[in-house]
Design an enzyme around this catalytic site. Sequence first.
Site, PDB file in Angstrom:
ATOM      1  N   HIS A 109       0.853  -1.197   0.000  1.00 25.86           N
ATOM      2  CA  HIS A 109       0.000   0.000   0.000  1.00 25.86           C
ATOM      3  C   HIS A 109       0.885   1.243   0.000  1.00 25.86           C
ATOM      4  O   HIS A 109       2.103   1.153   0.227  1.00 25.86           O
ATOM      5  CB  HIS A 109      -0.933   0.008   1.221  1.00 25.86           C
TER       6      HIS A 109
HETATM    7  C1  T46 Z   1       2.822   0.918   6.988  1.00 26.30           C
HETATM    8  C2  T46 Z   1       3.618  -0.310   7.263  1.00 26.30           C
HETATM    9  C3  T46 Z   1       5.073  -0.020   7.446  1.00 26.30           C
HETATM   10  C4  T46 Z   1      -4.588  -0.405  13.202  1.00 26.30           C
HETATM   11  O1  T46 Z   1      -5.720  -0.653  13.658  1.00 26.30           O
HETATM   12  N1  T46 Z   1      -3.857   0.639  13.694  1.00 26.30           N
HETATM   13  C5  T46 Z   1      -2.615   0.936  13.232  1.00 26.30           C
HETATM   14  O2  T46 Z   1      -1.987   1.899  13.720  1.00 26.30           O
HETATM   15  C6  T46 Z   1      -2.060   0.140  12.174  1.00 26.30           C
HETATM   16  C7  T46 Z   1      -0.691   0.451  11.625  1.00 26.30           C
HETATM   17  C8  T46 Z   1      -2.811  -0.900  11.699  1.00 26.30           C
HETATM   18  N2  T46 Z   1      -4.050  -1.166  12.205  1.00 26.30           N
HETATM   19  C9  T46 Z   1      -4.802  -2.308  11.689  1.00 26.30           C
HETATM   20  C10 T46 Z   1      -5.178  -2.260  10.230  1.00 26.30           C
HETATM   21  C11 T46 Z   1      -5.206  -3.711   9.823  1.00 26.30           C
HETATM   22  O3  T46 Z   1      -6.461  -4.266  10.122  1.00 26.30           O
HETATM   23  O4  T46 Z   1      -3.965  -3.469  11.833  1.00 26.30           O
HETATM   24  C12 T46 Z   1      -4.157  -4.356  10.739  1.00 26.30           C
HETATM   25  C13 T46 Z   1      -2.836  -4.634  10.042  1.00 26.30           C
HETATM   26  O5  T46 Z   1      -2.434  -3.459   9.316  1.00 26.30           O
HETATM   27  P1  T46 Z   1      -1.765  -3.536   7.865  1.00 26.30           P
HETATM   28  O6  T46 Z   1      -2.269  -4.720   7.129  1.00 26.30           O
HETATM   29  O7  T46 Z   1      -1.940  -2.197   7.213  1.00 26.30           O
HETATM   30  O8  T46 Z   1      -0.229  -3.769   8.260  1.00 26.30           O
HETATM   31  P2  T46 Z   1       1.063  -3.679   7.347  1.00 26.30           P
HETATM   32  O9  T46 Z   1       2.145  -4.312   8.091  1.00 26.30           O
HETATM   33  O10 T46 Z   1       0.776  -4.165   5.969  1.00 26.30           O
HETATM   34  O11 T46 Z   1       1.353  -2.101   7.224  1.00 26.30           O
HETATM   35  C14 T46 Z   1       1.725  -1.352   8.372  1.00 26.30           C
HETATM   36  C15 T46 Z   1       0.976  -0.009   8.414  1.00 26.30           C
HETATM   37  O12 T46 Z   1      -0.441  -0.247   8.335  1.00 26.30           O
HETATM   38  C16 T46 Z   1       1.365   0.908   7.287  1.00 26.30           C
HETATM   39  O13 T46 Z   1       0.899   2.220   7.545  1.00 26.30           O
HETATM   40  O14 T46 Z   1       3.322   1.834   6.375  1.00 26.30           O
HETATM   41  O15 T46 Z   1       3.123  -1.093   8.358  1.00 26.30           O
END
Ligand code: T46
Length: 135
Positions: A40
């Site tokens: 993303h």
């Molecule tokens: C990024 C990379 C480096 C939350 O509820 N609060 C939060 O602060 C974050 C970061 C995530 N979430 C929830 C959203 C999803 O349901 O946790 C779940 C996993 O998030 P995501 O799939 O977006 O995780 P990554 O590791 O793909 O990405 C994360 C960050 O979301 C993103 O901003 O830059 O780490």
Amino acid sequence: MIGDDRGSLIALEANRLIPFDIQRVYYIYSTKINVERGFHAHRELQQIAIAVNGACTMLLDDGSEKKEIKLNSCAQALYIGPGIWRVMREFTADCVLLVMASHYYDEKDYIRDYNEFLNWVKDKKNEEVDFDRGW
Ligand code: T46
């Protein structure tokens, strides 16, 4: 880094070494083997990522150029600005990836579709051209 014969210390201060006001800190750990995360970009969010333990690889893509950065030192901080597609991979089992963010979590700030991201980048570039022309 402040080091002496007891060891090392790194201080990260908002609006100084960190170039924004920190609104949120999160960390990613216990990542399973061969897992890839991210896929993303953010519209507005700025972040600093540090592998405070272990290592991972961050692939950054601005829509025209791709870079791969190995994060393997707690003394190394990676700035990720808005409009950058990211993929995190090659997590070591002991990796703890600490991220400091300029805004609270907001799913509306995410672009999670790669073609939508490329169109967003193109629109942004056109906006800049229009602005330069004084329209
Ligand atoms: C990024 C990379 C480096 C939350 O509820 N609060 C939060 O602060 C974050 C970061 C995530 N979430 C929830 C959203 C999803 O349901 O946790 C779940 C996993 O998030 P995501 O799939 O977006 O995780 P990554 O590791 O793909 O990405 C994360 C960050 O979301 C993103 O901003 O830059 O780490």
